[in-house]
Scaffold this motif. Structure first.
Motif, PDB file in Angstrom:
ATOM      1  N   ASN A  90       0.735  -1.043  -0.031  1.00 39.80           N
ATOM      2  CA  ASN A  90      -0.013  -0.025   0.094  1.00 39.80           C
ATOM      3  C   ASN A  90       0.691   1.026   0.138  1.00 39.80           C
ATOM      4  O   ASN A  90       0.502   2.320  -0.621  1.00 39.80           O
ATOM      5  CB  ASN A  90      -0.844   0.111   1.209  1.00 39.80           C
ATOM      6  N   ARG A  94       1.777   4.373  -3.223  1.00 39.94           N
ATOM      7  CA  ARG A  94       1.559   5.853  -3.193  1.00 39.94           C
ATOM      8  C   ARG A  94       2.745   6.457  -4.096  1.00 39.94           C
ATOM      9  O   ARG A  94       2.503   7.791  -4.823  1.00 39.94           O
ATOM     10  CB  ARG A  94       1.919   6.475  -1.719  1.00 39.94           C
ATOM     11  N   TYR A  95       3.767   5.745  -4.538  1.00 38.55           N
ATOM     12  CA  TYR A  95       4.632   6.286  -5.617  1.00 38.55           C
ATOM     13  C   TYR A  95       4.394   5.828  -7.004  1.00 38.55           C
ATOM     14  O   TYR A  95       4.570   6.252  -7.854  1.00 38.55           O
ATOM     15  CB  TYR A  95       6.028   5.453  -5.019  1.00 38.55           C
TER      16      TYR A  95
END
Length: 422
Positions: A90, A94-95
């Motif tokens: 998770n 985000r990247y």
């Protein structure tokens, strides 16, 4: 009136506590790492570099190290590592929203692990270099770490320029089929392929902070896949028995976490079934998540009755139970085991295959003493080291008993007409 109203509230609260997690609206697929393209490996490398720059790789290594004694040697091993990988995945997303942790099926090259295509300069990297055994190639080449002290990301194969043999798919197949409790399956996995891969790569991987190395993630994704295959093989999605991290195991237990990688109070039950709650993934070689939460009624309320594992037979909806991720070879493995082994050996090591029943199978079994297995025999797996056993707090005699059982499987198959498709 007040009493009746209070009883209603208590009843509603109890039903709410027994409510199963909601089914994920989107389920991503964890793929076999061997299927990834060079571009996909470069994308993973980019994510890892950015996470490392932000201190997150260090956080995962430190968290695993600080929790070490609570998450090994007991049934919490599986739910903790499942939750740990979910958190890693998770954060990585985000990247890169397309990031998914692949799995490394270490049984595919178990005879000569060092020859595995993933242990190359364009994927996970090769052996460490120089006196410090620093990893100089692969997706984490030249990484410098600060926990528990300043050092390079290390790799130190346990046999010099090679790696001792790991566990054959057929041994893991036996575990999936014969273990009717999660606590027993956990022991078989933790004492075998789990430790073998960690010790084979060594360096960072035979330390408490092994999660610094991305091979930790792909290795544990594979162990998670095997747990999911075991859950499906026995239709036992909510079994959580034996000893947990704080005593007798309960699916209500809170999964241990560390403030550097917090889980927000996640319970064991919250990660038991793929495709529900925060467990929004499946595997490319495994059964898809069920349509409804196992153990729940039409209203989604979960039964509190403990599930009992029930092995499937060869005529079930999932006949090709195996430790391998190679779907086509699974069916071949199952068929050849049935042809090569007698009923007593099937019942002991591969229950549900119904071997030794047809005339063809009986004939093959009768010939086994006259005709040794053709092709490459299965190799005997290496033992866990005394240092590794002590580090995990394992019972040495119990570890040896489980290792002897694995060797019995190898000896049985090598002395039969069985020919491995792997």
């Amino acid at each position: 009136m007040k009493l009746s109203f209070s009883l209603v509230l208590v009843t509603l609260a109890a039903l709410g506590a027994a409510q199963g997690p909601a089914r994920c609206s989107n389920i991503r697929v964890r793929r076999n790492a061997a299927s990834l393209s060079q571009q996909e490996w470069r994308s993973i490398s980019n994510v890892l570099q950015r996470m490392h720059q932000d201190g997150l790789i260090t956080s995962f290594g430190a968290a695993h190290d600080r929790l070490f004694n609570r998450i090994h040697g007991n049934t919490c091993f599986f739910p903790f590592h499942r939750r740990f990988l979910i958190e890693f995945e998770n954060i990585a997303r985000r990247y890169d929203p397309n990031f998914t942790v692949p799995y490394w099926d270490a049984t595919q090259s178990y005879r000569n692990p060092a020859s595995d295509p993933l242990l190359t300069s364009t994927a996970l990297g090769t052996n460490g270099q120089n006196q410090d055994r620093c990893l100089a190639d692969g997706i984490q080449a030249n990484t410098q770490l600060s926990y528990p002290n300043n050092h390079c990301l290390r790799r130190n194969w346990n046999n010099g320029n090679s790696i001792s043999p790991w566990y054959a798919p057929e041994i893991i197949s036996s575990y999936i089929r014969s273990d009717t409790s999660l606590s027993r399956f956990r022991e078989n996995i933790e004492y075998s392929i789990h430790g073998a891969v960690h010790l084979g790569l060594a360096g960072e991987m035979d330390s408490g902070y092994a999660a610094h190395d991305f091979t930790f993630m792909v290795h544990h994704a594979n162990l998670d896949r095997l747990w999911w295959d075991w859950q499906n093989a026995h239709n036992s999605f909510l079994m959580y028995d034996g000893t947990g991290s704080n005593g007798p195991a309960s699916i209500r237990d809170i999964i241990p976490d560390d403030n550097s990688v917090p889980f927000g109070g996640s319970t064991v039950e919250s990660v038991m079934v793929l495709g529900f709650g925060n467990v929004c993934y499946t595997y490319d070689s495994s059964s898809n998540p069920p349509q409804s939460y196992p153990g729940s009624n039409n209203n989604g309320v979960v039964s509190q009755q403990r599930q009992q594992a029930q092995p499937q037979d060869a005529s079930s909806s999932n006949p090709a139970i195996s430790g391998s991720s190679n779907v086509s070879n699974r069916a071949i493995e199952n068929d050849r085991l049935q042809r090569a082994l007698g009923s007593s050996d099937i019942d002991r090591f591969f229950p549900g295959l119904n071997g030794g029943t047809s005339a063809l199978r009986r004939r093959a079994y009768q010939e086994k003493k006259e005709k040794c297995a053709q092709g490459k025999p299965l190799t005997f797996p290496d033992r866990l080291t005394p240092e590794w056993i002590k580090m995990h707090g394992f019972d040495p005699e119990r570890v040896e008993m489980f290792h002897n059982n694995a060797c019995q499987i190898v000896e049985l198959l090598n002395n039969s007409t069985y020919t491995s498709p792997y």
